[in-house]
Scaffold this motif. Structure first.
Motif, short mmCIF file in Angstrom:
data_model
loop_
_atom_site.label_atom_id
_atom_site.label_comp_id
_atom_site.label_asym_id
_atom_site.label_seq_id
_atom_site.Cartn_x
_atom_site.Cartn_y
_atom_site.Cartn_z
N SER A 99 0.84 -1.29 0.00
CA SER A 99 0.16 -0.06 -0.16
C SER A 99 0.88 1.16 -0.03
CB SER A 99 -0.82 0.08 1.22
OG SER A 99 -1.60 0.94 1.36
N PHE A 100 0.65 2.19 -1.02
CA PHE A 100 1.37 3.30 -1.07
C PHE A 100 0.82 4.52 -0.37
CE2 PHE A 100 2.56 1.13 -4.86
CZ PHE A 100 3.75 0.95 -4.65
N THR A 101 1.28 5.16 0.59
CA THR A 101 0.63 6.04 1.58
C THR A 101 0.23 7.42 0.91
OG1 THR A 101 2.82 6.75 2.40
CG2 THR A 101 1.58 5.25 3.81
N TRP A 102 0.91 7.74 -0.17
CA TRP A 102 0.83 9.07 -1.01
C TRP A 102 -0.57 9.00 -1.49
CZ3 TRP A 102 -0.14 8.80 -6.01
CH2 TRP A 102 0.53 7.54 -6.69
N THR A 103 -1.25 7.80 -1.91
CA THR A 103 -2.30 7.63 -2.60
C THR A 103 -3.45 8.31 -1.85
OG1 THR A 103 -2.63 5.26 -2.10
CG2 THR A 103 -1.65 5.83 -4.05
N GLU A 104 -3.50 7.66 -0.39
CA GLU A 104 -4.57 8.30 0.64
C GLU A 104 -4.54 9.75 0.97
OE1 GLU A 104 -6.09 9.56 4.18
OE2 GLU A 104 -3.95 9.20 4.04
N GLU A 105 -3.31 10.45 0.96
CA GLU A 105 -3.37 11.68 0.81
C GLU A 105 -3.71 12.41 -0.40
OE1 GLU A 105 0.02 13.87 3.65
OE2 GLU A 105 0.76 13.86 1.47
N PHE A 106 -3.34 11.95 -1.49
CA PHE A 106 -3.87 12.64 -2.63
C PHE A 106 -5.34 12.60 -2.92
CE2 PHE A 106 -4.82 12.44 -7.11
CZ PHE A 106 -4.27 13.85 -7.68
#
Length: 163
Positions: free
Chosen positions: A43-50
Protein backbone atom coordinates in the motif's frame (compact mmCIF):
# COMPACT_ATOMS: atom_id res chain seq x y z
CA UNK A 1 -25.58 37.22 -25.49
CA UNK A 2 -23.92 39.97 -23.47
CA UNK A 3 -20.22 40.11 -22.68
CA UNK A 4 -20.85 39.27 -19.01
CA UNK A 5 -22.90 36.21 -19.98
CA UNK A 6 -20.13 35.09 -22.31
CA UNK A 7 -17.52 35.43 -19.55
CA UNK A 8 -19.88 33.71 -17.09
CA UNK A 9 -20.37 30.74 -19.43
CA UNK A 10 -16.66 30.47 -20.19
CA UNK A 11 -15.68 30.52 -16.50
CA UNK A 12 -18.34 27.89 -15.76
CA UNK A 13 -17.02 25.65 -18.54
CA UNK A 14 -13.42 25.96 -17.33
CA UNK A 15 -14.50 25.27 -13.75
CA UNK A 16 -16.58 22.31 -14.87
CA UNK A 17 -13.68 20.73 -16.76
CA UNK A 18 -11.30 21.40 -13.87
CA UNK A 19 -13.61 19.57 -11.48
CA UNK A 20 -13.99 16.70 -13.97
CA UNK A 21 -10.20 16.39 -14.31
CA UNK A 22 -9.64 16.42 -10.56
CA UNK A 23 -12.36 13.79 -10.16
CA UNK A 24 -10.77 11.63 -12.88
CA UNK A 25 -7.42 11.86 -11.08
CA UNK A 26 -9.16 10.95 -7.82
CA UNK A 27 -10.73 7.86 -9.41
CA UNK A 28 -7.39 6.77 -10.92
CA UNK A 29 -5.67 7.35 -7.59
CA UNK A 30 -8.17 5.22 -5.67
CA UNK A 31 -8.08 2.47 -8.32
CA UNK A 32 -4.29 2.44 -8.10
CA UNK A 33 -4.52 2.30 -4.32
CA UNK A 34 -6.84 -0.73 -4.43
CA UNK A 35 -4.74 -2.39 -7.15
CA UNK A 36 -1.50 -1.88 -5.26
CA UNK A 37 -2.94 -3.12 -1.99
CA UNK A 38 -4.66 -6.27 -3.25
CA UNK A 39 -2.65 -7.24 -6.34
CA UNK A 40 0.88 -6.03 -5.59
CA UNK A 41 0.46 -6.50 -1.85
CA UNK A 42 1.91 -3.13 -0.97
CA UNK A 43 0.00 0.00 0.00
CA UNK A 44 1.37 3.38 -1.03
CA UNK A 45 0.66 6.04 1.61
CA UNK A 46 0.74 8.94 -0.85
CA UNK A 47 -2.42 7.68 -2.59
CA UNK A 48 -4.55 8.25 0.51
CA UNK A 49 -3.22 11.78 0.96
CA UNK A 50 -3.70 12.63 -2.71
CA UNK A 51 -7.28 11.35 -2.53
CA UNK A 52 -7.95 13.52 0.51
CA UNK A 53 -6.56 16.66 -1.13
CA UNK A 54 -8.45 15.94 -4.36
CA UNK A 55 -11.68 15.56 -2.42
CA UNK A 56 -11.07 18.89 -0.67
CA UNK A 57 -10.51 20.65 -3.99
CA UNK A 58 -13.55 19.02 -5.64
CA UNK A 59 -15.78 20.00 -2.73
CA UNK A 60 -14.70 23.63 -2.54
CA UNK A 61 -14.57 24.18 -6.30
CA UNK A 62 -17.90 22.37 -6.61
CA UNK A 63 -19.45 24.75 -4.10
CA UNK A 64 -18.33 27.72 -6.20
CA UNK A 65 -19.54 26.04 -9.39
CA UNK A 66 -22.97 25.25 -7.94
CA UNK A 67 -23.25 28.76 -6.56
CA UNK A 68 -22.57 30.14 -10.01
CA UNK A 69 -25.18 27.90 -11.60
CA UNK A 70 -27.64 28.66 -8.76
CA UNK A 71 -28.00 24.94 -8.15
CA UNK A 72 -26.87 24.90 -4.54
CA UNK A 73 -29.11 23.44 -1.87
CA UNK A 74 -31.74 25.85 -0.65
CA UNK A 75 -35.00 25.80 1.22
CA UNK A 76 -37.32 28.14 -0.64
CA UNK A 77 -40.70 27.40 0.95
CA UNK A 78 -41.00 30.90 2.43
CA UNK A 79 -39.36 32.53 -0.59
CA UNK A 80 -42.06 31.12 -2.91
CA UNK A 81 -44.75 32.89 -0.88
CA UNK A 82 -43.31 36.35 -1.62
CA UNK A 83 -44.53 38.72 -4.30
CA UNK A 84 -42.24 39.15 -7.35
CA UNK A 85 -41.05 42.50 -5.98
CA UNK A 86 -40.14 41.01 -2.59
CA UNK A 87 -38.55 37.97 -4.28
CA UNK A 88 -36.13 40.32 -6.07
CA UNK A 89 -35.29 42.13 -2.83
CA UNK A 90 -34.72 38.85 -0.98
CA UNK A 91 -32.67 37.45 -3.88
CA UNK A 92 -30.39 40.51 -3.77
CA UNK A 93 -30.11 40.24 0.03
CA UNK A 94 -29.17 36.56 -0.26
CA UNK A 95 -26.52 37.35 -2.88
CA UNK A 96 -25.09 40.14 -0.70
CA UNK A 97 -24.90 37.74 2.28
CA UNK A 98 -23.22 35.09 0.11
CA UNK A 99 -20.77 37.74 -1.12
CA UNK A 100 -19.95 38.81 2.44
CA UNK A 101 -19.52 35.21 3.61
CA UNK A 102 -17.19 34.46 0.69
CA UNK A 103 -15.22 37.65 1.35
CA UNK A 104 -14.84 37.28 5.12
CA UNK A 105 -14.57 33.52 5.58
CA UNK A 106 -13.20 32.21 2.31
CA UNK A 107 -11.05 35.03 0.95
CA UNK A 108 -9.78 36.85 4.06
CA UNK A 109 -9.75 33.75 6.26
CA UNK A 110 -8.41 31.58 3.45
CA UNK A 111 -5.61 34.01 2.62
CA UNK A 112 -4.70 34.14 6.30
CA UNK A 113 -4.58 30.33 6.40
CA UNK A 114 -2.50 30.15 3.22
CA UNK A 115 -0.09 32.81 4.46
CA UNK A 116 0.28 31.19 7.88
CA UNK A 117 0.93 27.69 6.56
CA UNK A 118 3.38 28.93 3.92
CA UNK A 119 5.13 31.19 6.43
CA UNK A 120 5.49 28.31 8.90
CA UNK A 121 6.66 25.98 6.13
CA UNK A 122 4.08 23.30 6.88
CA UNK A 123 4.31 20.35 4.51
CA UNK A 124 1.87 17.53 3.92
CA UNK A 125 2.84 14.29 5.61
CA UNK A 126 3.53 12.06 2.63
CA UNK A 127 3.61 14.12 -0.55
CA UNK A 128 5.68 16.88 1.11
CA UNK A 129 3.65 19.59 -0.63
CA UNK A 130 3.42 22.95 1.18
CA UNK A 131 -0.05 22.95 2.74
CA UNK A 132 -0.53 26.58 1.71
CA UNK A 133 -0.84 25.39 -1.89
CA UNK A 134 -3.54 22.91 -0.91
CA UNK A 135 -5.42 25.54 1.10
CA UNK A 136 -5.11 28.12 -1.72
CA UNK A 137 -8.29 26.69 -3.20
CA UNK A 138 -10.27 28.38 -0.42
CA UNK A 139 -9.56 32.04 -1.32
CA UNK A 140 -9.66 31.18 -5.04
CA UNK A 141 -13.15 29.70 -4.71
CA UNK A 142 -14.17 32.62 -2.49
CA UNK A 143 -13.24 35.08 -5.23
CA UNK A 144 -15.22 32.99 -7.73
CA UNK A 145 -18.25 33.01 -5.45
CA UNK A 146 -17.95 36.78 -5.01
CA UNK A 147 -17.82 37.26 -8.79
CA UNK A 148 -20.82 34.99 -9.21
CA UNK A 149 -22.75 36.98 -6.59
CA UNK A 150 -22.01 40.23 -8.40
CA UNK A 151 -23.08 38.62 -11.68
CA UNK A 152 -26.35 37.38 -10.11
CA UNK A 153 -27.12 40.79 -8.60
CA UNK A 154 -26.49 42.48 -11.94
CA UNK A 155 -28.69 39.94 -13.71
CA UNK A 156 -31.51 40.55 -11.21
CA UNK A 157 -31.35 44.29 -11.91
CA UNK A 158 -31.03 43.81 -15.66
CA UNK A 159 -34.14 41.61 -15.63
CA UNK A 160 -36.03 44.42 -13.85
CA UNK A 161 -34.98 46.90 -16.53
CA UNK A 162 -36.06 44.57 -19.33
CA UNK A 163 -39.60 44.36 -18.02
Amino acid sequence: MTKSELIFNRVNKILEWTIIMIFALLVLDVLFQVFSRYVIGESFTWTEEFARFSLIWITILGAAYLNGKKEHLSMDFLYQKFSPYNKRKVAVLIEVLIFLFALIVMVIGGLNLVYTTLHLGQLSGTLRIPLGYIYAIMPFSGVLIMCYSIYHILSIYSNINRK
